[in-house]
Design an enzyme around this catalytic site. Structure first.
Site, short mmCIF file in Angstrom:
data_model
loop_
_atom_site.label_atom_id
_atom_site.label_comp_id
_atom_site.label_asym_id
_atom_site.label_seq_id
_atom_site.Cartn_x
_atom_site.Cartn_y
_atom_site.Cartn_z
N TYR A 185 -10.39 -1.08 0.63
CA TYR A 185 -9.22 -0.54 -0.07
C TYR A 185 -9.31 0.99 -0.13
O TYR A 185 -8.37 1.69 0.22
CB TYR A 185 -9.15 -1.15 -1.47
CG TYR A 185 -7.92 -0.74 -2.23
CD1 TYR A 185 -6.72 -1.42 -2.06
CD2 TYR A 185 -7.95 0.34 -3.09
CE1 TYR A 185 -5.58 -1.04 -2.75
CE2 TYR A 185 -6.82 0.73 -3.78
CZ TYR A 185 -5.64 0.04 -3.61
OH TYR A 185 -4.52 0.43 -4.28
N ASP A 209 2.06 2.56 -2.94
CA ASP A 209 2.02 3.23 -4.25
C ASP A 209 1.22 4.53 -4.23
O ASP A 209 1.71 5.57 -4.66
CB ASP A 209 1.54 2.28 -5.37
CG ASP A 209 0.19 1.64 -5.12
OD1 ASP A 209 -0.33 1.75 -3.98
OD2 ASP A 209 -0.36 1.03 -6.05
N SER A 219 -2.18 -10.85 -14.21
CA SER A 219 -2.35 -11.34 -15.58
C SER A 219 -2.76 -10.20 -16.49
O SER A 219 -2.45 -10.20 -17.68
CB SER A 219 -3.38 -12.47 -15.62
OG SER A 219 -4.67 -11.98 -15.33
N SER A 220 -3.44 -9.20 -15.93
CA SER A 220 -3.89 -8.07 -16.77
C SER A 220 -2.69 -7.29 -17.31
O SER A 220 -2.62 -7.01 -18.50
CB SER A 220 -4.84 -7.16 -15.99
OG SER A 220 -4.20 -6.59 -14.87
N GLU A 229 -4.94 0.45 -19.16
CA GLU A 229 -5.77 -0.16 -18.10
C GLU A 229 -6.62 0.91 -17.40
O GLU A 229 -7.79 0.69 -17.09
CB GLU A 229 -4.89 -0.92 -17.10
CG GLU A 229 -5.71 -1.67 -16.05
CD GLU A 229 -5.07 -2.93 -15.50
OE1 GLU A 229 -4.08 -3.41 -16.08
OE2 GLU A 229 -5.57 -3.44 -14.47
N GLY A 278 -4.24 -12.01 -8.47
CA GLY A 278 -3.30 -11.07 -7.87
C GLY A 278 -1.89 -11.20 -8.42
O GLY A 278 -0.96 -10.58 -7.92
N LEU A 279 -1.71 -12.03 -9.45
CA LEU A 279 -0.37 -12.17 -10.05
C LEU A 279 -0.23 -11.26 -11.27
O LEU A 279 0.75 -11.32 -11.98
CB LEU A 279 -0.11 -13.63 -10.43
CG LEU A 279 -0.12 -14.60 -9.26
CD1 LEU A 279 0.20 -16.00 -9.72
CD2 LEU A 279 0.88 -14.16 -8.19
N ASP A 312 2.54 -3.00 -11.64
CA ASP A 312 2.33 -4.26 -12.36
C ASP A 312 3.01 -4.22 -13.73
O ASP A 312 3.68 -5.16 -14.14
CB ASP A 312 0.83 -4.53 -12.55
CG ASP A 312 0.11 -4.63 -11.22
OD1 ASP A 312 0.79 -4.67 -10.17
OD2 ASP A 312 -1.14 -4.67 -11.23
N HIS A 367 0.82 -1.22 0.00
CA HIS A 367 0.00 0.00 0.00
C HIS A 367 0.85 1.27 0.00
O HIS A 367 0.44 2.31 0.51
CB HIS A 367 -0.97 0.02 1.20
CG HIS A 367 -2.13 -0.90 1.04
ND1 HIS A 367 -3.37 -0.46 0.63
CD2 HIS A 367 -2.27 -2.23 1.20
CE1 HIS A 367 -4.21 -1.49 0.57
NE2 HIS A 367 -3.57 -2.58 0.91
P1 ADP Z 1 -4.94 -9.94 -12.20
O1 ADP Z 1 -4.27 -8.88 -12.98
O2 ADP Z 1 -4.55 -9.94 -10.77
O3 ADP Z 1 -4.78 -11.31 -12.79
P2 ADP Z 1 -7.27 -8.52 -13.05
O4 ADP Z 1 -8.68 -8.57 -12.67
O5 ADP Z 1 -6.55 -7.22 -13.00
O6 ADP Z 1 -6.51 -9.62 -12.21
O7 ADP Z 1 -7.11 -9.04 -14.56
C1 ADP Z 1 -7.72 -10.23 -14.97
C2 ADP Z 1 -8.37 -10.03 -16.33
O8 ADP Z 1 -7.37 -9.93 -17.36
C3 ADP Z 1 -9.24 -11.20 -16.76
O9 ADP Z 1 -10.53 -11.11 -16.20
C4 ADP Z 1 -9.23 -11.05 -18.27
O10 ADP Z 1 -10.15 -10.06 -18.67
C5 ADP Z 1 -7.83 -10.53 -18.56
N1 ADP Z 1 -6.94 -11.67 -18.87
C6 ADP Z 1 -5.85 -12.08 -18.19
N2 ADP Z 1 -5.29 -13.18 -18.76
C7 ADP Z 1 -6.05 -13.46 -19.84
C8 ADP Z 1 -6.02 -14.50 -20.84
N3 ADP Z 1 -5.10 -15.45 -20.83
N4 ADP Z 1 -6.98 -14.48 -21.80
C9 ADP Z 1 -7.92 -13.51 -21.81
N5 ADP Z 1 -8.01 -12.54 -20.90
C10 ADP Z 1 -7.09 -12.51 -19.91
MG MG Z 2 -4.54 -6.79 -12.75
#
Ligand code: ADP
Ligand code: MG
Length: 358
Positions: free
Chosen positions: A202, A18, A108-109, A141, A105-106, A153, A16
């Site tokens: 949050y 940032d 992926s976005s 984003e 929380g890893l 991120d 927290h």
């Molecule tokens: P985090 O970033 O912690 O994983 P977020 O809610 O910020 O969680 O981002 C997740 C979103 O990113 C998913 O709901 C999807 O919309 C998109 N996303 C991530 N990976 C993929 C993937 N492999 N294919 C399609 N969309 C993805």
């Molecule tokens: Mg994210």
């Protein structure tokens, strides 16, 4: 056909910090998003997620966020900010493959955004520096997806370096990397319990931090030292003091942590991770009994150097720094004991500290 890759990340210290204009340490992990694609030679954009078994088509001429295929917004958002920045991009196809869990929380976005930026670079012959890429992806984003995230991120995914921690100064937007000694690994453990609270915590914490800074006469908690905070303790409401103590302590632990890494003292670094968790639990109150259990069980296992909650808190995951040769044993025992104690099933991911996007 061209391919690009960008990894997920984990926050190691600096919880927290940032939005308090502070400092944070993270690491890229050896899981991420791979894209393969080519130019379509027209305005057509064709996207396919193998993970979600979903496809989407758009045109470069009319990019707008889509409600039914939200996942596509992460890629279209990057294309949109590239176009708005005046970069010469056009229609392309992309197929997504990923071994990062979504929404865990890893990050992926951010991995999806940064991977998109890397693919666009390759397809259209661009050569942006990594900080510019990270900032454009955050803008995608923020503005296109509509999530108000900070820069960590995207910076972690873009700047990751095998065996190195990534330092981000959120006020100055500067980035550095510092090596870990050989032989360490990360264990990310999801507590397996959905966030119990409404999600308003949050924002509540943010406001409490801003309020504490104002009471201390500071622009942001970034500008307060622990000595100043202790001197002001008597005039602060207990709640303000505790919230400030967490953020001020985290900023100081990040700076100490880098010093310890420079001296090769990974045990002292691990001790800071335990201290960070204790401060979350007591001062910031963003831990849960499950996250506490994961940290307490980890503390007693041979090979564990440090452990703490990672990310926003109120559920989610812990990150544990450990010796590689004991990693599998720790992961197994941690999940088993956690189940015994709490009845919940944790998901453990053993991760190497890995390179960033390429
Ligand atoms: P985090 O970033 O912690 O994983 P977020 O809610 O910020 O969680 O981002 C997740 C979103 O990113 C998913 O709901 C999807 O919309 C998109 N996303 C991530 N990976 C993929 C993937 N492999 N294919 C399609 N969309 C993805
Ligand atoms: Mg994210």
């Amino acid at each position: 056909m061209q391919t690009s890759y960008a990894p997920g990340r984990v926050e190691l210290l600096g919880n927290h910090t940032d939005y308090n204009e502070g400092v944070v340490l993270s690491a890229a992990i050896d899981r991420g998003v791979t894209l393969s694609g080519e130019r379509t030679g027209s305005s057509r954009v064709t996207l396919c997620s193998t993970t979600l078994e979903s496809t989407f088509e758009a045109s470069t001429a009319s990019l707008a966020p889509n409600k039914e295929h939200e996942w596509a917004n992460y890629l279209l958002g990057v294309l949109d900010v590239f176009q708005k920045a005046g970069l010469p991009v056009g229609g392309f196809s992309a197929e997504i493959k990923s071994d990062l869990p979504l929404g865990a929380g890893l990050s992926s976005s951010a991995a999806l955004e940064v991977s998109t930026a890397m693919l666009l670079q390759k397809l259209f012959g661009l050569s942006l520096d990594r900080l510019t890429i990270a900032k454009l992806c955050r803008r995608a984003e923020n503005e296109f997806v509509g999530v108000n995230c900070g820069l960590l991120d995207q910076v972690s995914s873009a700047f990751g370096k095998a065996g190195h921690a990534i330092f981000l100064d959120c006020r100055n937007e500067t980035v550095e990397t510092t090596p870990f000694p050989d032989g360490v690994e990360l264990l990310i453990t999801q507590c397996g319990v959905p966030h119990r609270l409404s999600g308003g915590e949050y924002n509540e914490r943010r406001l409490q931090c801003f309020d504490a800074a104002a009471r201390l006469g500071a622009k942001a908690l970034r500008d307060v030292t622990s000595a100043q905070l202790e001197a002001a303790k008597a005039m602060l409401p207990t709640l303000s003091y505790k919230r400030a103590a967490h953020v001020v302590g985290e900023n100081e632990r990040v700076l100490q942590g880098i010093e310890f890494l420079r001296n090769g003292n990974v045990r002292a670094f691990g001790a800071l991770m335990f201290a960070s968790h204790e401060s979350s639990r007591h001062n910031f109150e963003n831990s849960t009994p499950e996250l506490d259990a994961l940290v307490e069980i980890a503390r007693d296992l041979p090979g564990v150097l440090g452990s703490r909650l990672t990310g926003g808190g109120f559920g989610g995951a812990t990150v544990t720094l450990l010796e590689r040769d004991k990693a599998h044993a720790v992961a197994e025992t941690l999940v088993a004991k956690y189940r015994e104690q709490t009845g919940h099933v944790a998901h453990a991911h053993l991760c190497e500290i890995a390179d960033g996007a390429h």
